[in-house]
Design an enzyme around this catalytic site. Structure first.
Site, PDB file in Angstrom:
ATOM      1  N   GLU A  88       0.835  -1.127  -0.167  1.00  0.00           N
ATOM      2  CA  GLU A  88       0.328  -0.024  -0.153  1.00  0.00           C
ATOM      3  C   GLU A  88       1.220   1.271  -0.081  1.00  0.00           C
ATOM      4  O   GLU A  88       1.927   0.974   1.143  1.00  0.00           O
ATOM      5  CB  GLU A  88      -1.270   0.050   1.462  1.00  0.00           C
ATOM      6  CG  GLU A  88      -1.989   0.979   0.974  1.00  0.00           C
ATOM      7  CD  GLU A  88      -3.210   1.153   2.497  1.00  0.00           C
ATOM      8  OE1 GLU A  88      -2.538   0.123   3.309  1.00  0.00           O
ATOM      9  OE2 GLU A  88      -3.566   1.879   1.980  1.00  0.00           O
ATOM     10  N   GLY A 133       2.611   2.821  10.657  1.00  0.00           N
ATOM     11  CA  GLY A 133       3.109   1.997  11.652  1.00  0.00           C
ATOM     12  C   GLY A 133       2.208   0.433  11.656  1.00  0.00           C
ATOM     13  O   GLY A 133       3.421  -0.405  12.222  1.00  0.00           O
ATOM     14  N   GLU A 155      -2.336  -3.562   7.140  1.00  0.00           N
ATOM     15  CA  GLU A 155      -3.452  -4.796   7.634  1.00  0.00           C
ATOM     16  C   GLU A 155      -3.609  -6.368   6.368  1.00  0.00           C
ATOM     17  O   GLU A 155      -4.597  -6.731   5.234  1.00  0.00           O
ATOM     18  CB  GLU A 155      -5.295  -4.009   7.020  1.00  0.00           C
ATOM     19  CG  GLU A 155      -5.461  -4.036   6.258  1.00  0.00           C
ATOM     20  CD  GLU A 155      -4.879  -2.579   5.644  1.00  0.00           C
ATOM     21  OE1 GLU A 155      -3.895  -1.427   6.272  1.00  0.00           O
ATOM     22  OE2 GLU A 155      -5.228  -1.570   4.944  1.00  0.00           O
ATOM     23  N   ASN A 156      -2.224  -6.432   5.666  1.00  0.00           N
ATOM     24  CA  ASN A 156      -1.984  -7.731   4.298  1.00  0.00           C
ATOM     25  C   ASN A 156      -3.101  -8.848   4.458  1.00  0.00           C
ATOM     26  O   ASN A 156      -2.886  -9.191   6.074  1.00  0.00           O
ATOM     27  CB  ASN A 156      -0.859  -8.085   3.820  1.00  0.00           C
ATOM     28  CG  ASN A 156       0.045  -6.769   3.859  1.00  0.00           C
ATOM     29  OD1 ASN A 156       0.424  -6.177   3.553  1.00  0.00           O
ATOM     30  ND2 ASN A 156       1.156  -6.998   4.492  1.00  0.00           N
ATOM     31  N   GLU A 199      -5.308  -3.466  12.535  1.00  0.00           N
ATOM     32  CA  GLU A 199      -4.692  -3.751  11.958  1.00  0.00           C
ATOM     33  C   GLU A 199      -6.324  -5.173  11.366  1.00  0.00           C
ATOM     34  O   GLU A 199      -6.442  -5.405  10.813  1.00  0.00           O
ATOM     35  CB  GLU A 199      -3.659  -4.284  11.973  1.00  0.00           C
ATOM     36  CG  GLU A 199      -2.218  -3.361  11.619  1.00  0.00           C
ATOM     37  CD  GLU A 199      -3.121  -1.988  10.714  1.00  0.00           C
ATOM     38  OE1 GLU A 199      -3.032  -2.213   9.647  1.00  0.00           O
ATOM     39  OE2 GLU A 199      -2.412  -0.929  10.981  1.00  0.00           O
ATOM     40  N   HIS A 232      -9.605  -4.018  10.155  1.00  0.00           N
ATOM     41  CA  HIS A 232      -9.387  -4.086   8.703  1.00  0.00           C
ATOM     42  C   HIS A 232      -9.733  -5.245   7.701  1.00  0.00           C
ATOM     43  O   HIS A 232     -10.426  -5.010   6.989  1.00  0.00           O
ATOM     44  CB  HIS A 232      -7.781  -3.382   8.437  1.00  0.00           C
ATOM     45  CG  HIS A 232      -7.581  -1.725   8.110  1.00  0.00           C
ATOM     46  ND1 HIS A 232      -8.474  -1.175   7.299  1.00  0.00           N
ATOM     47  CD2 HIS A 232      -6.446  -1.302   8.883  1.00  0.00           C
ATOM     48  CE1 HIS A 232      -7.832  -0.274   7.481  1.00  0.00           C
ATOM     49  NE2 HIS A 232      -6.740  -0.333   8.126  1.00  0.00           N
TER      50      HIS A 232
HETATM   51  N1  HT7 Z   1      -3.446   0.491   5.607  1.00  0.00           N
HETATM   52  C1  HT7 Z   1      -1.881   0.857   6.251  1.00  0.00           C
HETATM   53  C2  HT7 Z   1      -1.265   1.807   5.199  1.00  0.00           C
HETATM   54  C3  HT7 Z   1       0.682   2.151   5.619  1.00  0.00           C
HETATM   55  C4  HT7 Z   1       1.368   2.477   4.215  1.00  0.00           C
HETATM   56  C5  HT7 Z   1       0.809   3.686   3.553  1.00  0.00           C
HETATM   57  C6  HT7 Z   1       2.050   4.175   2.405  1.00  0.00           C
HETATM   58  C7  HT7 Z   1       3.093   3.709   2.912  1.00  0.00           C
HETATM   59  C8  HT7 Z   1       3.344   2.716   3.231  1.00  0.00           C
HETATM   60  C9  HT7 Z   1       2.127   2.593   4.835  1.00  0.00           C
HETATM   61  N2  HT7 Z   1       2.640   1.064   5.575  1.00  0.00           N
HETATM   62  C10 HT7 Z   1       0.555   1.062   5.764  1.00  0.00           C
HETATM   63  C11 HT7 Z   1      -2.117   1.393   7.688  1.00  0.00           C
HETATM   64  C12 HT7 Z   1      -2.883   1.082   8.098  1.00  0.00           C
HETATM   65  O1  HT7 Z   1      -3.600   2.095   8.458  1.00  0.00           O
HETATM   66  O2  HT7 Z   1      -3.452  -0.058   8.695  1.00  0.00           O
HETATM   67 ZN    ZN Z   2      -5.802   1.554   8.940  1.00  0.00          ZN
END
Ligand code: HT7
Ligand code: ZN
Length: 841
Positions: free
Chosen positions: A92, A235, A238-239, A272, A275
């Site tokens: 993502e 942080g 959520e894969n 996560e 999600h």
């Molecule tokens: N949905 C995730 C977003 C995320 C992300 C976006 C851009 C670059 C690196 C990243 N690592 C994670 C995190 C979340 O909101 O759960």
């Molecule tokens: Zn998120």
């Protein structure tokens, strides 16, 4: 991949765009149905894409690429984590195109049915991907190598793909879902950190149970894996079935993690996990809809943490973050609606606005529709959209349809940037209380704003009008409450029912009402907020050298009452004794005076500390005694609250250090606190107090810093704290210290956590960063330029403080702008270019 023609498309076949980042991919071959395709004839390569000229419905397309994860310092796509030597992915928002050529867009939901991973057995025993493991074994031709094949039955967009290959330790457990399915849970980390994984595992089990109980949502795969990685841009991620986490949000034990770290682990593990339904089962049609999954999932994790710990405490913490972070973003050049209208790099829009204001918007649905109505809306949302990629409008429609209400006006929250203001005017005569509310915002037409309201009897403190949600839908509206007796005090925007600024029409807040509310409001959030408003008044009066004795008396009284409160809700007590942060205070200023604000806040703090020194000391000693008698280290609400309160009191006590004698006493107290600490929360509180000591306290400071460093024994998360504590210290030469720390052997720009703990932390040290010499700006500007070559997602985030230059006085503003101009003259990444150019516009 197998191509499937869009059944809604009519007309001649058009070329199929496969996204791919040629800066890290070397294309070897493309095949369709086994036949090698020719460049220029069957396909064309262009920057960022590969065009398949004549895609055939049902055809199998194979792409072969080379890539070098060891050189991927952007940490997007497939990269190697230096600390653990593991390979992992981050897709993502647009990382999959850095792994291979593919239609890398969230509305392309495909089933990934056979992901085969192969590696050296000895060096990489763990091979993970999404879904369920179909097969694993030794590679027939080479018994030093092994493979695993993963299959995920749920259709997903490529941003949810993940793979992890490495030598990892783990802990295992299981969860039996409400319908009796046993799910295998496994949390992985570097082998030496395995003992710090149990809190994450327990948090995961609590999250799974909470989502079943609160929303009826059950987990859907046979296993759920979580992997902790040290080098990570955000942080966590959520894969599907394979969450990848920044170590800072998974690893926790009492010796290395603070209470706040424990709370974050629980919150982010929950986030996560949640999600899986809000993001994975139902995802976003396009990236403009990001808040559809993020705002909703933040709201869900906030509710979860509130239920696990204390609701009012969680609400106070969330609003503090919103005010300090999102309000300032919305007042600067990066201001955007929760559903942004344009972007150059999507990575720049993982913002406080999309996430935390987005969560406030979801909370408002619940406030307007009631929790039952909100749950009905959620149920319909999943019934209609499970397995699809949808929009914020679809979510709103589900809420409206399930409750049979018209939410057309509410939709303005998705398209309106900026923080609305609600003004109020009250009158009271003949037993009737009249409240006039007016709104102003950047929307041309009025917004739909829920204002939770209550009335308290001034003599008894009893609620005479219990919390009622007033729906402000017009530019201005009058609400009346009759049949009242005696004097009353209004309590407005209870529980912070909308992300707005609240102010009286007259511009003059009734401070006697605030003092009453700070002592007696039945709404926990507003009781705290009333105290904050009184502190704010006094800090600004101090800044302007015009202290009103009435305000001073109200503040003294509020502080004293909070201090003497007989309660076990120690966290609430601690927050009631904490002055608003400098960044929250700066939101109240047209032209921010960072140094003046820092000094004024410091003066108010010291004056309170001197005035109530003996009471503070008594409470501090009482808490110390109770805590020393405890045999077991706990991280429940009461134990956390007790530590929070004691550490707040320590800060006050250590602020008294004008004379040499006082400096020695403060240093002794902080040192004792540091040395006797039972866990990291108290240890870091002691170290934090010592970090700002000079003069007679300097030796103790240096000694504690060295001890802390030695005790860390190279633990990355503990070292981050060591860097951060020094970067935020209140010392005259902090910039030089930070410059020196940047050259420390343990410092690297390659690790985002380390960067944040030194460079971003320094930029938050307002008085030091904004020193009138402009040296702080120069340091940040040149560090951003250096970092941009390695990791644009992080460099662009670091520029967010410089782009606020218009909020400062002419001299500071020009110095900040000059750094942006220097950057603008360089060859920048897209991410940084977008922030810098917005900042200069
Ligand atoms: N949905 C995730 C977003 C995320 C992300 C976006 C851009 C670059 C690196 C990243 N690592 C994670 C995190 C979340 O909101 O759960
Ligand atoms: Zn998120």
């Amino acid at each position: 991949m197998t191509l499937v023609a869009n059944p809604r498309y009519v007309g001649e076949p058009i070329p199929l765009v496969l996204d791919g980042d040629e800066t890290c991919l070397q294309l070897r071959s493309v095949r369709m149905n086994g036949q090698e395709l020719r460049e220029g004839v069957d396909y064309e390569l262009a920057p960022g894409r590969l065009l398949l000229k004549t895609p055939v419905d049902g055809a199998v397309v194979q792409t072969v690429v080379d890539l070098v994860p060891e050189e991927n310092t952007q940490l997007s796509g497939l990269y190697k984590d230096e600390a653990s030597a593991m390979y992992c992915t981050q897709c993502e928002a647009m990382g999959f195109r850095r792994i291979t050529y593919y239609p890398d867009r969230p509305d392309n939901m495909a089933t990934f049915t056979s992901v085969r991973l192969e590696a050296d057995k000895e060096r990489y025993p763990i091979l993970l991907s999404n879904g369920n493991r179909l097969d694993q074994g030794t590679v027939p031709e080479d018994d030093s190598r092994h493979y695993a094949i993963w299959s995920d039955p749920f259709p997903k967009p490529s941003y949810l793909f993940a793979a992890v290959v490495g030598k990892l330790g783990s802990i295992r457990d299981s969860y039996t879902t409400v319908s009796g399915k046993k799910v295998q849970l496994e949390v992985f980390s570097e082998p030496r950190n395995v003992h710090k994984l149990s809190y994450a595992m327990e948090s995961l089990q609590r999250s799974m149970q909470w989502d079943e109980q609160r929303f009826g949502l059950e987990y859907d795969l046979e296993l759920y894996n979580v992997v902790a990685v040290d080098s990570f841009n955000m942080g966590a991620m959520e894969n599907k079935g394979l969450n990848v986490f920044n170590t800072a949000y998974v690893l926790a034990d009492e010796g290395t993690a603070t209470d706040t770290d424990f709370e974050r682990v629980e919150g982010v593990i929950g986030h996560e996990y949640f999600h899986n339904w809000t993001g994975n089962r139902v995802t976003c049609r396009d990236w403009f809809q990001l808040t559809l999954k993020e705002g909703l999932t933040v709201f869900r994790d906030q509710e979860f943490s509130g239920d696990m710990n204390s609701k009012p405490v969680k609400r106070i913490e969330d609003v503090r973050v919103l005010r300090a972070r999102q309000f300032s973003e919305d007042a600067g050049p990066m201001s955007h609606p929760i559903r942004p209208e344009s972007y150059i790099s999507m990575d720049n829009f993982y913002t406080g606005t999309v996430y935390i204001k987005g969560a406030e918007v979801i909370r408002m649905y619940q406030t307007i529709l009631t929790p039952e109505g909100f749950n009905k809306g959620m149920k319909l949302y999943f019934e209609c959209h499970d397995g699809s990629a949808v929009t914020c409008d679809d979510f709103l429609a589900a809420m409206a349809d399930a409750n049979n209400v018209d939410l057309t006006q509410f939709a303005l929250w998705y398209s309106t940037p900026g923080t609305p203001t609600v003004q109020y005017e009250t009158s009271y005569a003949d037993g009737t209380f009249t409240l006039k509310l007016s709104q102003s915002s950047r929307s041309v037409t009025p917004m739909h704003i829920p204002v939770a309201f209550g009335l308290l009897d001034k003599a008894t403190g009893q609620e005479v009008v219990p919390t009622t949600v007033l729906e402000l839908k017009e530019a201005s509206q009058v609400f009346t409450f009759d049949g009242l007796e005696g004097d009353v005090v209004p309590s407005l925007l209870r529980d912070f029912s909308a992300p707005v600024k609240l102010e009286p029409v007259s511009g003059e807040v009734d401070e006697s009402d605030l003092a009453f509310l700070a002592a007696r409001d039945t709404d926990g959030f507003n009781r705290w907020d009333a105290g904050q408003r009184l502190y704010t008044s006094l800090i600004f009066q101090t800044l302007n050298d015009q202290i009103s004795s009435t305000t001073q008396a109200f503040v003294d009284e509020a502080f004293r009452m909070a201090l003497e409160q007989k309660t076990t809700d120690y966290s609430i007590q601690a927050y009631a004794l904490t002055l608003p942060s400098e960044s929250t205070l700066s939101e109240e200023m047209k032209i921010v005076d960072p140094v003046g604000l820092h000094e004024a806040r410091g003066k108010v703090k010291k004056a309170l500390a001197r005035k109530y020194e003996s009471e503070i000391r008594t409470t501090y000693d009482g808490l110390t005694e109770t805590m020393q008698a405890e045999t077991e280290f706990k991280v429940d609400a009461e134990a956390i609250g007790r530590r929070r309160l004691r550490n707040t009191l320590l800060e006050y006590l250590c602020s008294i250090r004008e004379t040499d004698q006082e400096q020695i006493a403060a240093a002794e107290l902080a040192m004792k606190h540091f040395q006797n600490a039972k866990g990291m929360t108290d240890k870091i509180a002691g170290l934090g107090a010592l970090a700002s000591m000079d003069g007679e306290g300097a030796d103790a400071r240096d000694e504690a810093m060295q001890t802390f460093y030695d005790d860390a024994e190279g633990d990355a998360l503990v070292l981050n704290k060591w860097f951060m504590t020094q970067a935020v210290a209140d010392l005259p030469d902090v910039l030089n210290r930070v410059k020196k720390l940047k050259e420390h052997p343990d410092f690297t720009l390659k690790n985002p956590n380390r960067c944040r703990s030194l460079i971003s932390a320094f930029a938050m040290n307002s008085a030091a960063f904004h020193d009138e010499s402009g040296e702080g700006y120069k340091f940040l500007g040149s560090t951003i330029a250096e970092l941009d070559k390695l990791n644009p997602q992080i460099s662009s985030r670091m520029a967010s403080s410089l782009i606020q230059w218009r909020r400062y006085d002419e001299e500071r503003g020009q110095l900040m702008k000059a750094e942006l101009e220097k950057l603008n003259a360089m060859k920048l990444s897209e991410d940084l270019f977008e922030i810098v150019s917005r900042g200069l516009k």
